[in-house]
Design a protein around this motif. Structure first.
Motif, PDB file in Angstrom:
ATOM      1  N   ARG A 152       0.852  -1.194   0.000  1.00 52.87           N
ATOM      2  CA  ARG A 152       0.000   0.000   0.000  1.00 52.87           C
ATOM      3  C   ARG A 152       0.880   1.234   0.000  1.00 52.87           C
ATOM      4  O   ARG A 152       1.649   1.466   0.930  1.00 52.87           O
ATOM      5  N   GLY A 153       0.779   2.010  -1.077  1.00 52.50           N
ATOM      6  CA  GLY A 153       1.564   3.228  -1.165  1.00 52.50           C
ATOM      7  C   GLY A 153       0.950   4.362  -0.367  1.00 52.50           C
ATOM      8  O   GLY A 153      -0.267   4.416  -0.158  1.00 52.50           O
ATOM      9  N   ARG A 154       1.768   5.274   0.090  1.00 53.81           N
ATOM     10  CA  ARG A 154       1.275   6.409   0.859  1.00 53.81           C
ATOM     11  C   ARG A 154       0.395   7.336   0.030  1.00 53.81           C
ATOM     12  O   ARG A 154      -0.449   8.055   0.584  1.00 53.81           O
ATOM     13  N   ASN A 155       0.583   7.332  -1.281  1.00 53.75           N
ATOM     14  CA  ASN A 155      -0.196   8.226  -2.130  1.00 53.75           C
ATOM     15  C   ASN A 155      -1.413   7.560  -2.750  1.00 53.75           C
ATOM     16  O   ASN A 155      -2.076   8.149  -3.601  1.00 53.75           O
ATOM     17  N   PHE A 156      -1.737   6.320  -2.323  1.00 55.81           N
ATOM     18  CA  PHE A 156      -2.889   5.623  -2.884  1.00 55.81           C
ATOM     19  C   PHE A 156      -4.189   6.313  -2.456  1.00 55.81           C
ATOM     20  O   PHE A 156      -4.329   6.708  -1.296  1.00 55.81           O
ATOM     21  N   GLU A 225       9.047   5.864   3.487  1.00 54.62           N
ATOM     22  CA  GLU A 225       8.686   7.129   2.855  1.00 54.62           C
ATOM     23  C   GLU A 225       7.699   6.914   1.703  1.00 54.62           C
ATOM     24  O   GLU A 225       6.948   7.822   1.341  1.00 54.62           O
ATOM     25  N   GLU A 226       7.710   5.689   1.123  1.00 55.51           N
ATOM     26  CA  GLU A 226       6.864   5.392  -0.027  1.00 55.51           C
ATOM     27  C   GLU A 226       5.696   4.466   0.308  1.00 55.51           C
ATOM     28  O   GLU A 226       4.607   4.623  -0.237  1.00 55.51           O
ATOM     29  N   LEU A 227       5.937   3.486   1.198  1.00 54.26           N
ATOM     30  CA  LEU A 227       4.963   2.433   1.440  1.00 54.26           C
ATOM     31  C   LEU A 227       4.478   2.420   2.885  1.00 54.26           C
ATOM     32  O   LEU A 227       5.269   2.574   3.817  1.00 54.26           O
ATOM     33  N   LEU A 228       3.174   2.208   3.060  1.00 52.84           N
ATOM     34  CA  LEU A 228       2.592   2.079   4.401  1.00 52.84           C
ATOM     35  C   LEU A 228       2.671   0.637   4.895  1.00 52.84           C
ATOM     36  O   LEU A 228       3.030   0.384   6.044  1.00 52.84           O
ATOM     37  N   LYS A 229       2.306  -0.285   4.020  1.00 49.67           N
ATOM     38  CA  LYS A 229       2.289  -1.707   4.371  1.00 49.67           C
ATOM     39  C   LYS A 229       2.708  -2.516   3.151  1.00 49.67           C
ATOM     40  O   LYS A 229       2.659  -2.028   2.020  1.00 49.67           O
ATOM     41  N   GLY A 230       3.093  -3.758   3.375  1.00 49.03           N
ATOM     42  CA  GLY A 230       3.442  -4.618   2.268  1.00 49.03           C
ATOM     43  C   GLY A 230       3.833  -5.999   2.742  1.00 49.03           C
ATOM     44  O   GLY A 230       4.193  -6.189   3.914  1.00 49.03           O
ATOM     45  N   GLY A 231       3.727  -6.966   1.845  1.00 48.56           N
ATOM     46  CA  GLY A 231       4.100  -8.325   2.192  1.00 48.56           C
ATOM     47  C   GLY A 231       3.637  -9.313   1.139  1.00 48.56           C
ATOM     48  O   GLY A 231       3.102  -8.941   0.087  1.00 48.56           O
ATOM     49  N   TRP A 232       3.843 -10.594   1.446  1.00 47.26           N
ATOM     50  CA  TRP A 232       3.447 -11.661   0.536  1.00 47.26           C
ATOM     51  C   TRP A 232       1.989 -12.038   0.769  1.00 47.26           C
ATOM     52  O   TRP A 232       1.546 -12.145   1.906  1.00 47.26           O
TER      53      TRP A 232
END
Length: 264
Positions: A152-156, A225-232
């Motif tokens: 999830r990007g911060r600018n989404f 700075e770019e991503l809030l969350k992420g994973g597989w």
């Protein structure tokens, strides 16, 4: 007179014409559907595939005739227009954006005037400019047959998860940009990078170039700075996906379809 498709924009919204059956289209007529001002610049745009002429211009105020017309954000028009009209609307939006941001010369400050339909020339120093695109890459990273990396990007605009993406830097190939963005944003290594396709992205003037890649190693370390969350994510438990108008969704849907074919 020959009928013309008029793509009329008010800020970020596109003027749609309502049909009797409840569908929508772009005004196709001999004269502009909305009154123009003496200073209105009507742009000539590449004709439709069947040769129908295309014009584009912007207005300052919403249209009063709500029974016949509707102003719809360009993104949402994807779900109301044919794909051909939506794509042409994107091109028109990009040209209007370019026109509005190139009124004066960046070298001497002189007024810029149209030289061709897609170029301008400074009246003082002769500097010429053309519409420019910001090229970006986007990549679907899969691990084995059942997992992909999503973030999830911060600018989404919304709570969906997408794929790793970023702009191509000067002096960089598309493949180098993919590897750099993946490394910077996730800390992962990838292999078997494969071109998927590209997509105009008129928000405001982009070209998205899509790739598939295999996970090669590393543990996720998100660039906050770019991503809030992420994973597989497993293919059977995916988060909320991007809208269907995006190449991100096309990449995901293609991967899901390919996996289904392998498992059958």
């Amino acid at each position: 007179m020959k009928k013309v498709y008029y793509f009329v924009f008010c800020k970020d919204s596109l003027l749609l014409e309502k049909a009797a059956d409840g569908s929508f289209t772009i005004p196709l007529q001999e004269e502009p559907p909305v009154e123009t001002k003496p200073w209105t610049q009507i742009l000539n745009v590449t004709p439709m595939a069947d040769g129908t002429p295309v014009r584009a211009y912007s207005i300052d105020q919403p249209v009063a005739n709500e029974e016949k017309y509707e102003l719809c954000p360009l993104r949402q028009s994807y779900y109301k227009l044919t794909e051909e009209l939506y794509l042409k609307g994107g091109k028109c939006a990009e040209l209007i954006y370019w026109h509005q941001n190139t009124r004066f010369c960046g070298v001497c400050g002189g007024p810029m005037k149209f030289h061709t339909d897609i170029s301008k020339r400074c009246e003082h120093c002769g500097k010429e400019v053309w519409p420019q695109l910001a090229t970006a890459i986007i990549v679907l990273i899969h691990r084995g047959n059942d997992e992909i990396f999503m973030a999830r990007g911060r600018n989404f605009r919304g709570d969906f998860y997408g794929l790793i993406a970023g702009f191509v830097e000067t002096g960089e190939s598309l493949e180098e940009a993919v590897r750099r963005e993946v490394r910077e944003e996730t800390g992962l290594q990838i292999k078997n990078l494969r071109y998927f396709g590209s997509q105009p992205w008129p928000y405001p003037s982009g070209l998205m170039v899509g790739f598939n890649a295999e996970y090669a190693g590393g543990h996720p370390h998100l660039q906050r700075e770019e991503l809030l969350k992420g994973g597989w994510f497993h293919r059977d438990h995916l988060p909320k996906l991007p809208e269907k108008l995006s190449i991100a969704r096309r990449l995901i849907d293609n991967w899901l379809g390919a996996e289904e074919e392998v498992k059958d």
